[in-house]
Design a protein around this motif. Structure first.
Motif, PDB file in Angstrom:
ATOM      1  N   THR A 154       0.842  -1.204   0.000  1.00 15.45           N
ATOM      2  CA  THR A 154       0.000   0.000   0.000  1.00 15.45           C
ATOM      3  C   THR A 154       0.876   1.253   0.000  1.00 15.45           C
ATOM      4  O   THR A 154       2.098   1.163   0.177  1.00 15.45           O
ATOM      5  CB  THR A 154      -0.869   0.055   1.270  1.00 15.45           C
ATOM      6  OG1 THR A 154      -0.013   0.323   2.392  1.00 15.45           O
ATOM      7  CG2 THR A 154      -1.609  -1.249   1.513  1.00 15.45           C
ATOM      8  N   ASP A 155       0.216   2.407  -0.119  1.00 19.37           N
ATOM      9  CA  ASP A 155       0.968   3.648   0.092  1.00 19.37           C
ATOM     10  C   ASP A 155       1.094   3.884   1.607  1.00 19.37           C
ATOM     11  O   ASP A 155       0.738   2.999   2.396  1.00 19.37           O
ATOM     12  CB  ASP A 155       0.307   4.817  -0.650  1.00 19.37           C
ATOM     13  CG  ASP A 155      -1.049   5.189  -0.060  1.00 19.37           C
ATOM     14  OD1 ASP A 155      -1.405   4.672   1.016  1.00 19.37           O
ATOM     15  OD2 ASP A 155      -1.753   6.014  -0.676  1.00 19.37           O
ATOM     16  N   PRO A 163      -4.153   0.424  -1.386  1.00 20.76           N
ATOM     17  CA  PRO A 163      -3.410  -0.693  -1.978  1.00 20.76           C
ATOM     18  C   PRO A 163      -2.898  -0.360  -3.378  1.00 20.76           C
ATOM     19  O   PRO A 163      -3.587   0.306  -4.152  1.00 20.76           O
ATOM     20  CB  PRO A 163      -4.453  -1.818  -2.025  1.00 20.76           C
ATOM     21  CG  PRO A 163      -5.454  -1.462  -0.986  1.00 20.76           C
ATOM     22  CD  PRO A 163      -5.516   0.040  -0.987  1.00 20.76           C
ATOM     23  N   GLN A 164      -1.715  -0.835  -3.659  1.00 19.17           N
ATOM     24  CA  GLN A 164      -1.095  -0.625  -4.973  1.00 19.17           C
ATOM     25  C   GLN A 164      -1.263  -1.922  -5.764  1.00 19.17           C
ATOM     26  O   GLN A 164      -0.613  -2.928  -5.459  1.00 19.17           O
ATOM     27  CB  GLN A 164       0.393  -0.305  -4.797  1.00 19.17           C
ATOM     28  CG  GLN A 164       0.665   0.774  -3.752  1.00 19.17           C
ATOM     29  CD  GLN A 164       0.227   2.154  -4.222  1.00 19.17           C
ATOM     30  OE1 GLN A 164       0.779   2.679  -5.165  1.00 19.17           O
ATOM     31  NE2 GLN A 164      -0.773   2.719  -3.559  1.00 19.17           N
ATOM     32  N   PHE A 165      -2.150  -1.876  -6.757  1.00 15.74           N
ATOM     33  CA  PHE A 165      -2.583  -3.121  -7.378  1.00 15.74           C
ATOM     34  C   PHE A 165      -1.480  -3.855  -8.151  1.00 15.74           C
ATOM     35  O   PHE A 165      -1.377  -5.063  -8.084  1.00 15.74           O
ATOM     36  CB  PHE A 165      -3.769  -2.865  -8.311  1.00 15.74           C
ATOM     37  CG  PHE A 165      -5.018  -2.502  -7.545  1.00 15.74           C
ATOM     38  CD1 PHE A 165      -5.249  -3.032  -6.284  1.00 15.74           C
ATOM     39  CD2 PHE A 165      -5.959  -1.639  -8.074  1.00 15.74           C
ATOM     40  CE1 PHE A 165      -6.394  -2.709  -5.560  1.00 15.74           C
ATOM     41  CE2 PHE A 165      -7.106  -1.306  -7.356  1.00 15.74           C
ATOM     42  CZ  PHE A 165      -7.321  -1.843  -6.104  1.00 15.74           C
ATOM     43  N   GLU A 166      -0.658  -3.085  -8.874  1.00 15.70           N
ATOM     44  CA  GLU A 166       0.308  -3.763  -9.740  1.00 15.70           C
ATOM     45  C   GLU A 166       1.292  -4.607  -8.946  1.00 15.70           C
ATOM     46  O   GLU A 166       1.481  -5.799  -9.206  1.00 15.70           O
ATOM     47  CB  GLU A 166       1.070  -2.712 -10.549  1.00 15.70           C
ATOM     48  CG  GLU A 166       1.156  -3.049 -12.003  1.00 15.70           C
ATOM     49  CD  GLU A 166       1.704  -1.865 -12.785  1.00 15.70           C
ATOM     50  OE1 GLU A 166       2.932  -1.795 -12.903  1.00 15.70           O
ATOM     51  OE2 GLU A 166       0.896  -1.019 -13.231  1.00 15.70           O
ATOM     52  N   THR A 168       1.004  -5.494  -5.839  1.00 15.49           N
ATOM     53  CA  THR A 168       0.299  -6.503  -5.039  1.00 15.49           C
ATOM     54  C   THR A 168       0.006  -7.735  -5.897  1.00 15.49           C
ATOM     55  O   THR A 168       0.184  -8.877  -5.454  1.00 15.49           O
ATOM     56  CB  THR A 168      -0.999  -5.912  -4.441  1.00 15.49           C
ATOM     57  OG1 THR A 168      -0.640  -4.820  -3.596  1.00 15.49           O
ATOM     58  CG2 THR A 168      -1.778  -6.935  -3.642  1.00 15.49           C
ATOM     59  N   THR A 195       3.877  -0.844   3.501  1.00 11.79           N
ATOM     60  CA  THR A 195       4.415   0.044   2.475  1.00 11.79           C
ATOM     61  C   THR A 195       5.502  -0.718   1.717  1.00 11.79           C
ATOM     62  O   THR A 195       5.979  -1.759   2.196  1.00 11.79           O
ATOM     63  CB  THR A 195       5.070   1.290   3.107  1.00 11.79           C
ATOM     64  OG1 THR A 195       6.190   0.847   3.883  1.00 11.79           O
ATOM     65  CG2 THR A 195       4.094   2.042   3.997  1.00 11.79           C
ATOM     66  N   PRO A 196       5.929  -0.211   0.567  1.00 16.95           N
ATOM     67  CA  PRO A 196       6.989  -0.921  -0.171  1.00 16.95           C
ATOM     68  C   PRO A 196       8.228  -1.125   0.688  1.00 16.95           C
ATOM     69  O   PRO A 196       8.963  -2.097   0.513  1.00 16.95           O
ATOM     70  CB  PRO A 196       7.276   0.011  -1.352  1.00 16.95           C
ATOM     71  CG  PRO A 196       6.010   0.774  -1.550  1.00 16.95           C
ATOM     72  CD  PRO A 196       5.422   0.951  -0.181  1.00 16.95           C
TER      73      PRO A 196
END
Ligand code: ADP
Ligand code: ASP
Ligand code: MG
Length: 460
Positions: A154-155, A163-166, A168, A195-196
Motif C-alpha cells: 500500500t501507500d 493498496p497498490q494493485f500492480e 500486489t 508500504t513498499p
C-alpha cells in the motif's frame, strides 16, 4: 480458486473457528484462499490500548493488553493441547510483551501517530489468522499461513492506506498462487498491508472485505465469499428493522450504493475490484451456512422493473448550505465551492443546488472551519450538524413514477432538509435530523416492503 473472507464474529471464539473450518472444508475442491478479520472487538481494544497510552493512562492501557492476550489464550486453550498449545501460549505471551513495549513507547513519546495506530491494529488479524492456521492443520487441512504484509503493498497513508494493485498482483502471483496450485488452503489477514519499504499499514476500518475483493480480483477468483453474521444483504439494517428481508440477488451498483450510504455489511470499496473482473460476490452467514446468502453480480437476471431493494442510512452528517453573495449565479460559483472541498480532501456525499445556493452533505468535519472560512469569501455559509442521510436503493429507480410520493407519504410529518434523486439511477436520498433516523427507516420500510412477498425471486 475462490476467496472466502470471514469477519470478526465468524472468528470470535473457538466455536466460531470450528464452524469456519467445516465451512472451508466443504469448499476444498474449489481451492479456497481464506482471509480473516480479527476476533470481534479486538481491533477496537487494540486501538483503545493505544489511545489510553497516548493519554498517559498506563494501567488501563496495560489492562486492555492483558485482556487481549487472555481472550486469545482462552480460544487457544479450547482448541489445542500439548505442544501446539504450549507454542501458541508462548507466542501470545510474546505478543502481549510486544504490545506492552508499544504502550510504553507511546507513553514515553506522549504522542500517537497514525503509523503507530496501524502497528497496534495489525496484531488482531495476525493473531486470529495464526490460531486458525494451526486449527486447520490440526483438522488435517493442508494449510499455509501467509503474512498479508508480504503481498498487500500500500501507500503510506496510515489508517487508510491505498493498496497498490500492480505490485500486489505481482507479489500475490509469486507468494500465494503457487501454494494454491499445490493444494494448500492459504490463510491470510484482511485489513493489513505494508508500504513498499515494509512498514505496517491498514486499509481502513472494516477493510477486510476490501482485502478479500482485491485478492480475488487480482488472482481471477471464481467467487468472492464474504462470510458474516447475517443471512446476506437485507432490505435494511436488521438492528433497526427486525423483519428486514433478505435480498437474493442484486447488482454491483446497488450493493456499492448501499455500502457507501452506510450498510456496514459490506465495505464500500469491496465492489470495485470485483466489478472490474466481473467476479460474483456472495454475502453469506457463517452462523447459518445453509442459507444461500445474497449474490451480487453485474447484471442480475431479474427484469427491468423498478424494485426498491434496500434502505440504508448514514448518521453523523453535517449540512453545509452555501448561498452566493452575488445576486446572480456567477460563473465558476459551483467550481469555486468544490475546489474548496477538494483542497481540504473532504468528500461531499450529496448536493442540491438552486440558482444561487448549494447544499452539500459531508461526514468528515476535520477541516470544516477552514472550509467555511474560504467559502465565506464569496458566499454566506450555514452549517448544521447531527443530520443523517437516508438512502433508498434499487435499480431503475429513476424510471419509477410515483416513487417520491410513496416514499414521502409515510413520513409527511418529518422535516426533510434536502432531497437528491437522479444523479444515479438507483439511489434516492434525503437528509433528516439524526434523532429521527430509526423511526423514519422503520416507517419507510413498512411502506416500501409491504409487497416484497410479490417478488419471491428477489426477496426471501
Ligand atoms: P463482519 O465483522 O462480518 O465484517 P460487520 O459487522 O462489518 O460484519 O457487518 C455485518 C453487520 O452489518 C450485520 O450484523 C448488520 O447488523 C449490519 N448491517 C447494516 N445494514 C445491513 C444490511 N442492509 N444488510 C445486512 N446487514 C446490515
Ligand atoms: N478488524 C478490522 C476492523 O475491525 C477490519 C475488518 O474486520 O474488516 O475494522
Ligand atoms: Mg465488516
Amino acid at each position: 480458486m475462490i476467496v472466502m473472507k470471514f469477519g470478526g464474529t465468524s472468528v470470535e471464539d473457538a466455536k466460531a473457528i470450528k464452524n469456519l473450518t467445516e465451512i472451508v472444508r466443504k469448499e476444498l475442491p474449489r481451492r479456497p484462499i481464506v482471509i480473516v478479520s480479527a476476533c470481534s472487538g479486538i481491533t477496537n481494544q487494540l486501538l483503545l490500548a493505544a489511545t489510553l497510552a497516548s493519554q498517559g493512562k498506563k494501567e488501563e492501557a496495560l489492562n486492555t493488553v492483558a485482556a487481549i492476550e487472555a481472550r486469545h489464550k482462552r480460544i487457544a486453550k479450547e482448541l489445542f493441547e500439548g505442544d501446539i498449545l504450549r507454542f501458541l501460549n508462548k507466542h501470545l505471551t510474546s505478543v502481549g510483551e510486544e504490545l506492552t513495549a508499544l504502550v510504553n513507547g507511546v507513553i514515553v513519546l506522549g504522542e500517537l501517530t497514525h503509523r503507530s495506530l496501524d502497528t497496534f491494529a495489525a496484531y488482531g488479524e495476525r493473531i486470529s489468522s495464526l490460531i486458525i492456521h494451526h486449527y486447520f492443520e490440526q483438522q488435517r487441512l493442508k494449510s499455509f499461513w501467509v503474512d498479508a504484509r508480504s503481498f498487500m503493498i500500500t501507500d503510506d497513508q496510515y489508517t487508510k492506506a491505498v493498496p497498490q494493485f500492480e505490485v500486489t498482483e505481482r507479489k500475490l502471483r509469486e507468494i500465494v498462487q503457487p501454494k494454491v496450485n499445490n493444494g494448500y488452503v492459504v490463510i491470510s489477514q484482511g485489513f493489513i498491508g505494508s508500504t513498499p519499504s515494509g512498514v505496517t499499514t491498514s486499509i481502513g476500518r472494516g477493510g477486510s472485505d476490501y482485502s478479500a475483493a482485491i485478492i480475488g480480483a487480482l488472482l481471477d477468483a471464481e467467487d468472492i465469499q464474504i462470510w458474516t453474521d447475517v443471512d446476506g444483504i437485507l432490505s435494511s439494517d436488521p438492528t433497526v428493522v427486525k423483519d428486514a428481508r433478505k435480498i437474493k440477488v442484486m447488482s454491483f451498483n446497488e450493493a456499492a450504493e448501499l455500502a457507501y450510504f452506510g450498510a456496514r455489511v459490506l465495505h464500500p470499496e469491496t465492489i470495485l475490484p470485483a466489478v472490474k473482473k466481473n467476479i460474483p460476490v456472495r454475502v453469506l452467514n457463517s452462523k447459518n451456512p445453509g442459507s444461500s446468502g445474497t449474490l451480487i453480480v453485474s447484471k442480475p437476471k431479474t427484469d427491468k422493473r423498478c424494485i426498491v431493494k434496500s434502505i440504508a442510512y448514514k448518521e453523523g452528517i453535517t449540512l453545509v448550505s452555501i448561498v452566493s453573495t452575488r445576486m446572480f449565479l456567477a460563473t465558476g460559483f459551483l467550481e469555486n465551492i468544490f475546489d474548496v472541498f477538494h483542497k481540504y480532501q473532504t468528500v461531499v456525499h450529496t448536493v442540491a443546488t438552486s440558482e444561487v445556493s448549494v447544499t452539500a452533505t459531508i461526514d468528515n468535519t476535520k477541516h470544516l472551519a477552514q472550509i467555511v472560512r474560504e467559502l465565506k469569501a464569496f458566499a454566506t455559509v450555514t452549517v448544521t450538524d447531527r443530520k443523517a442521510i437516508v438512502c433508498i436503493v434499487g435499480d431503475n429507480l429513476r424510471n419509477s413514477p410515483g416513487l417520491a410520493v410513496r416514499m414521502l407519504a409515510p413520513i409527511s410529518d418529518v422535516n426533510i432538509n434536502m432531497i437528491s434523486q437522479g444523479a444515479s439511477e438507483i439511489n434516492l436520498s434525503f437528509v433528516i435530523d439524526e434523532d429521527s433516523v430509526d423511526d423514519v427507516v422503520l416507517r419507510l420500510h413498512a411502506e416500501l416492503f409491504a409487497n416484497a412477498g410479490n417478488f419471491p425471486e428477489i426477496f426471501e
